[in-house]
Write an enzyme that holds these catalytic residues in place. Structure first.
Site, mmCIF file in Angstrom:
data_model
loop_
_atom_site.group_PDB
_atom_site.id
_atom_site.type_symbol
_atom_site.label_atom_id
_atom_site.label_comp_id
_atom_site.label_asym_id
_atom_site.label_seq_id
_atom_site.Cartn_x
_atom_site.Cartn_y
_atom_site.Cartn_z
ATOM 1 N N PHE A 31 -37.270 -1.268 33.236
ATOM 2 C CA PHE A 31 -35.882 -1.080 33.680
ATOM 3 C C PHE A 31 -35.758 0.309 34.281
ATOM 4 O O PHE A 31 -35.975 1.313 33.601
ATOM 5 C CB PHE A 31 -34.867 -1.232 32.545
ATOM 6 C CG PHE A 31 -33.457 -1.054 33.050
ATOM 7 C CD1 PHE A 31 -32.801 -2.098 33.678
ATOM 8 C CD2 PHE A 31 -32.814 0.170 32.958
ATOM 9 C CE1 PHE A 31 -31.515 -1.932 34.190
ATOM 10 C CE2 PHE A 31 -31.532 0.349 33.470
ATOM 11 C CZ PHE A 31 -30.882 -0.712 34.087
ATOM 12 N N ASP A 40 -40.488 7.656 33.702
ATOM 13 C CA ASP A 40 -39.034 7.511 33.645
ATOM 14 C C ASP A 40 -38.605 7.789 32.204
ATOM 15 O O ASP A 40 -38.768 6.957 31.314
ATOM 16 C CB ASP A 40 -38.621 6.104 34.089
ATOM 17 C CG ASP A 40 -37.092 5.936 34.120
ATOM 18 O OD1 ASP A 40 -36.391 6.792 33.545
ATOM 19 O OD2 ASP A 40 -36.618 4.949 34.713
ATOM 20 N N LYS A 84 -28.836 10.379 31.814
ATOM 21 C CA LYS A 84 -28.146 10.085 30.562
ATOM 22 C C LYS A 84 -27.755 11.349 29.778
ATOM 23 O O LYS A 84 -26.792 11.990 30.142
ATOM 24 C CB LYS A 84 -28.978 9.101 29.740
ATOM 25 C CG LYS A 84 -29.070 7.757 30.481
ATOM 26 C CD LYS A 84 -29.412 6.571 29.611
ATOM 27 C CE LYS A 84 -29.124 5.278 30.366
ATOM 28 N NZ LYS A 84 -30.272 4.463 30.670
HETATM 29 C C1 LIG Z 1 -30.393 3.838 32.087
HETATM 30 C C2 LIG Z 1 -31.712 3.894 32.745
HETATM 31 C C3 LIG Z 1 -31.846 4.032 34.145
HETATM 32 C C4 LIG Z 1 -30.661 3.998 35.082
HETATM 33 O O1 LIG Z 1 -29.725 4.987 34.849
HETATM 34 P P1 LIG Z 1 -28.244 4.835 35.466
HETATM 35 O O2 LIG Z 1 -27.602 6.139 35.163
HETATM 36 O O3 LIG Z 1 -27.604 3.683 34.758
HETATM 37 O O4 LIG Z 1 -28.402 4.573 36.926
HETATM 38 C C5 LIG Z 1 -33.120 4.160 34.661
HETATM 39 N N1 LIG Z 1 -34.195 4.141 33.867
HETATM 40 C C6 LIG Z 1 -34.108 4.005 32.533
HETATM 41 C C7 LIG Z 1 -35.351 4.011 31.715
HETATM 42 C C8 LIG Z 1 -32.871 3.848 31.923
HETATM 43 O O5 LIG Z 1 -32.781 3.662 30.604
#
Ligand SMILES: *Cc1c(COP(=O)(O)O)cnc(C)c1O
Length: 400
Positions: free
Chosen positions: A140, A225, A254
């Site tokens: 994701f 990520d 985040k």
């Molecule tokens: C939440 C998340 C994203 C996307 O972040 P947004 O601020 O919602 O665009 C990308 N990668 C990971 C691993 C995430 O948990």
């Protein structure tokens, strides 16, 4: 107005791209949130790990209010007095020489992918537009067209093609599969050190190290990520550090702004991040003074309150308590720090009904994929609160 009235309004005028629990929150403080009817809940989601510092942290609130009264947005057409310190403090906190600020996590991911492609053409000399990026099944990385292009979740992508080319997807946790997929045109391997949205999937021990070695040997960038796993959630600043691995490029978001503001960033050392030249990439809001001030204080809170250490200690305690729950529904409990997944048996009817039962008793958790309950409270949680939550969790996990 009652809960049902808010919900009716929202459903009538808003797109239905979420299926939230039916709780309408009006206030938050630390690990607790309060709904419009005065009920109090322990937040075990932390806005998908965006409020690691706890709801409405007083120090971050103060920074936000102070900066909001001075100047909030200059655009990058001009400089502002917060951004330089944000860069410096983020570098000191993460150990990367430079950063590039964006807003949402998905934008940071897009930025990292562009950076890797540019590196492939300029440095590695991959033939024009032949660059490939290896990704993992179950990933994701956000909701943009490019990030869903390499998603393996039909719900995220089925109606949204055509897709961005240039991505190869291999099974997660399988370093040999990455080795096989690497070609002379490979720009990067792009993975999450723990797959949060896939259900807190922890790869086999040694995986990240093997990926790091493969990347180094083949002149391929390792992009991690850490938008969900980073900034102390798993007990270290970055989840990669559990295997002493340093990625070449890291995406964060985040918790970078403590839940007050959307702030994300791409981290890398100068030889990579300096490849961008003026005009090639940008964002109207990226690096704005309000974002920078809020993020600066959010980072200081992570540091001053030793939230990595706290996540490790409280996570171990929480996991211990959870693993003592004797329930026929539980298939597996897994986690690192305060990123914990409880996977239920396929026959247990899905995690949703357990999350709804938890909500009725004052704990907010969310199912991730069908059968996993994620427990990821703010990192400021204490033992006493876990002790308060455990009888409720035990009762719900052992219900019929
Ligand atoms: C939440 C998340 C994203 C996307 O972040 P947004 O601020 O919602 O665009 C990308 N990668 C990971 C691993 C995430 O948990």
């Amino acid at each position: 107005m009652k809960t049902a009235d808010y919900i009716k309004l929202e459903e009538q005028y808003g797109a239905h791209n979420y299926h939230p629990l039916d709780v309408v929150i009006e206030r938050g403080e630390g690990v607790w949130v309060y709904d419009v009817e005065g009920n109090k809940y322990l937040d075990c989601l932390s806005a998908y790990s965006a409020v690691n510092q706890g709801h409405v942290h007083p120090r971050v609130l103060k920074a936000l209010v102070e900066q909001a009264g001075k100047v909030t947005l200059t655009s990058r057409a001009f400089r502002n007095d917060q951004l330089p310190f944000f860069y410096k403090e983020l570098s000191e906190f993460t150990g990367y020489e430079m950063s590039l600020p964006m807003n949402s996590g998905a934008e940071a991911v897009e930025t990292a992918l562009k950076l890797a492609r540019k590196w492939a053409y300029q440095v590695k000399k991959v033939p024009k537009y032949k660059a490939e990026i290896i990704t993992a099944e179950g990933n994701f990385h956000g909701r943009t067209i490019s990030t869903i292009s390499f998603s393996t979740e039909p719900l995220y992508k089925d109606d949204f093609g055509p897709f961005t080319p240039g991505f190869i997807t291999v099974p997660y946790g399988d370093a040999a599969a990455i080795e096989k997929a690497i070609t002379p045109n490979t720009a990067a391997v792009f993975i999450e050190p723990i797959q949060g949205e896939a259900g807190v999937i922890i790869p086999p021990a040694g995986y990240l190290k093997k990926v790091r070695d493969l990347c180094t040997r083949n002149n391929v960038l390792f992009i991690a990520d850490e938008i969900q796993t980073g900034l102390c959630r798993t007990g270290k600043v970055f989840a990669c550090q559990h295997e002493d691995v340093r990625a070449d490029i890291v995406t964060i978001g985040k918790a970078l702004a403590g839940g007050f503001y959307p702030v994300s960033a791409v981290l890398a050392d100068a030889p990579i991040l300096s490849l961008f030249v003026p005009g090639e990439h940008g964002s109207t809001f990226g690096g704005n003074p309000l974002a920078a001030a809020v993020a600066r204080e959010s980072i200081k809170v992570l540091k001053d309150e030793k939230l990595a250490q706290r996540a490790e200690e409280m996570g171990a305690y929480f996991m211990d308590q959870l693993s003592e729950v004797n329930s026929p529904h539980i298939k597996q409990i897994r986690g690192k720090g305060l990123l914990i997944g409880v996977e239920l048996q396929p026959a247990s009817g899905g995690a949703r009904r357990f999350c709804e039962a938890l909500e009725k008793k004052g704990i907010l958790a969310k199912e991730t994929h069908q059968h996993v309950i994620r427990f990821a409270p703010p990192l400021v949680i204490d033992r006493e609160t876990i002790d308060w939550a455990m009888p409720i969790i035990r009762e719900v996990l052992t219900m019929q």
